[in-house]
Write a protein that holds these residues in place. Sequence first.
Motif, PDB file in Angstrom:
ATOM      1  N   LEU A  15      -3.103  22.616 -60.429  1.00 28.58           N
ATOM      2  CA  LEU A  15      -2.634  21.778 -59.324  1.00 28.58           C
ATOM      3  C   LEU A  15      -1.508  22.416 -58.509  1.00 28.58           C
ATOM      4  O   LEU A  15      -1.475  22.276 -57.285  1.00 28.58           O
ATOM      5  N   GLU A  16      -0.589  23.090 -59.166  1.00 25.93           N
ATOM      6  CA  GLU A  16       0.627  23.573 -58.504  1.00 25.93           C
ATOM      7  C   GLU A  16       0.356  24.386 -57.237  1.00 25.93           C
ATOM      8  O   GLU A  16       0.919  24.074 -56.189  1.00 25.93           O
ATOM      9  N   ILE A 102      -8.727  13.515 -59.274  1.00 28.07           N
ATOM     10  CA  ILE A 102      -8.433  13.518 -60.701  1.00 28.07           C
ATOM     11  C   ILE A 102      -7.402  12.440 -61.010  1.00 28.07           C
ATOM     12  O   ILE A 102      -6.367  12.343 -60.340  1.00 28.07           O
ATOM     13  N   CYS A 103      -7.686  11.648 -62.023  1.00 30.03           N
ATOM     14  CA  CYS A 103      -6.766  10.601 -62.454  1.00 30.03           C
ATOM     15  C   CYS A 103      -5.546  11.244 -63.117  1.00 30.03           C
ATOM     16  O   CYS A 103      -5.683  12.135 -63.953  1.00 30.03           O
ATOM     17  N   MET A 104      -4.382  10.770 -62.714  1.00 27.06           N
ATOM     18  CA  MET A 104      -3.141  11.225 -63.331  1.00 27.06           C
ATOM     19  C   MET A 104      -2.400  10.042 -63.961  1.00 27.06           C
ATOM     20  O   MET A 104      -1.187  10.034 -64.058  1.00 27.06           O
ATOM     21  N   VAL A 109      -5.055  11.979 -57.822  1.00 26.78           N
ATOM     22  CA  VAL A 109      -4.679  13.126 -56.997  1.00 26.78           C
ATOM     23  C   VAL A 109      -5.949  13.621 -56.331  1.00 26.78           C
ATOM     24  O   VAL A 109      -6.975  13.831 -56.990  1.00 26.78           O
ATOM     25  N   ALA A 110      -5.895  13.799 -55.010  1.00 26.67           N
ATOM     26  CA  ALA A 110      -7.053  14.238 -54.250  1.00 26.67           C
ATOM     27  C   ALA A 110      -6.589  15.101 -53.082  1.00 26.67           C
ATOM     28  O   ALA A 110      -5.408  15.147 -52.759  1.00 26.67           O
ATOM     29  N   LEU A 120      -2.575  18.099 -51.392  1.00 24.59           N
ATOM     30  CA  LEU A 120      -2.847  17.106 -52.428  1.00 24.59           C
ATOM     31  C   LEU A 120      -2.056  15.836 -52.126  1.00 24.59           C
ATOM     32  O   LEU A 120      -0.885  15.891 -51.768  1.00 24.59           O
ATOM     33  N   ILE A 121      -2.736  14.721 -52.257  1.00 26.18           N
ATOM     34  CA  ILE A 121      -2.109  13.423 -52.027  1.00 26.18           C
ATOM     35  C   ILE A 121      -2.261  12.559 -53.280  1.00 26.18           C
ATOM     36  O   ILE A 121      -3.113  12.825 -54.119  1.00 26.18           O
ATOM     37  N   ARG A 122      -1.428  11.540 -53.362  1.00 24.55           N
ATOM     38  CA  ARG A 122      -1.494  10.569 -54.459  1.00 24.55           C
ATOM     39  C   ARG A 122      -2.006   9.250 -53.898  1.00 24.55           C
ATOM     40  O   ARG A 122      -1.540   8.803 -52.855  1.00 24.55           O
TER      41      ARG A 122
END
Length: 140
Positions: A15-16, A102-104, A109-110, A120-122
């Motif tokens: 992700l980073e 992906i569920c966090m 996160v998408a 990436l957004i939440r």
Amino acid sequence: MYRKPDWETRLAAYLEPLRARPFAWGEHDCCTFSAGAVAAMTDVDPMPEFRGRYSTAIGSARALRRFGRGTLAATLDAKFEAIEPAFAQRGDVVMSSGLLGICMGAFLVAVGREGDREGLIRIERARWVEPRAWRVQFGF
């Protein structure tokens, strides 16, 4: 395909570098992003047949018809165990309003846009719309 014991570290490392990467069909869209996250956690790419096969929205739809099951949700149903979205855990694949990510835990996160920022957004769990979810299995 099972999560590796260090799946959380692998997912964080995946992700980073993507946090500020803009959306690009076939390179960094919801399908390639989510498949990359699963590959990071499991060492198995769940969507290799789609890599390099499209570069537009129309091309994506064509690829889903040609290489998948017609829709993204139906394709994921064939590759993963569908679960109730309320039971989605960190690392599971979730779709909200047709957007895959992906569920966090408390959020999804998408790849998307928030204001002027792309990357990436939440999406908070309470804001998921018509959610679908798929389990990324744990190893034994």
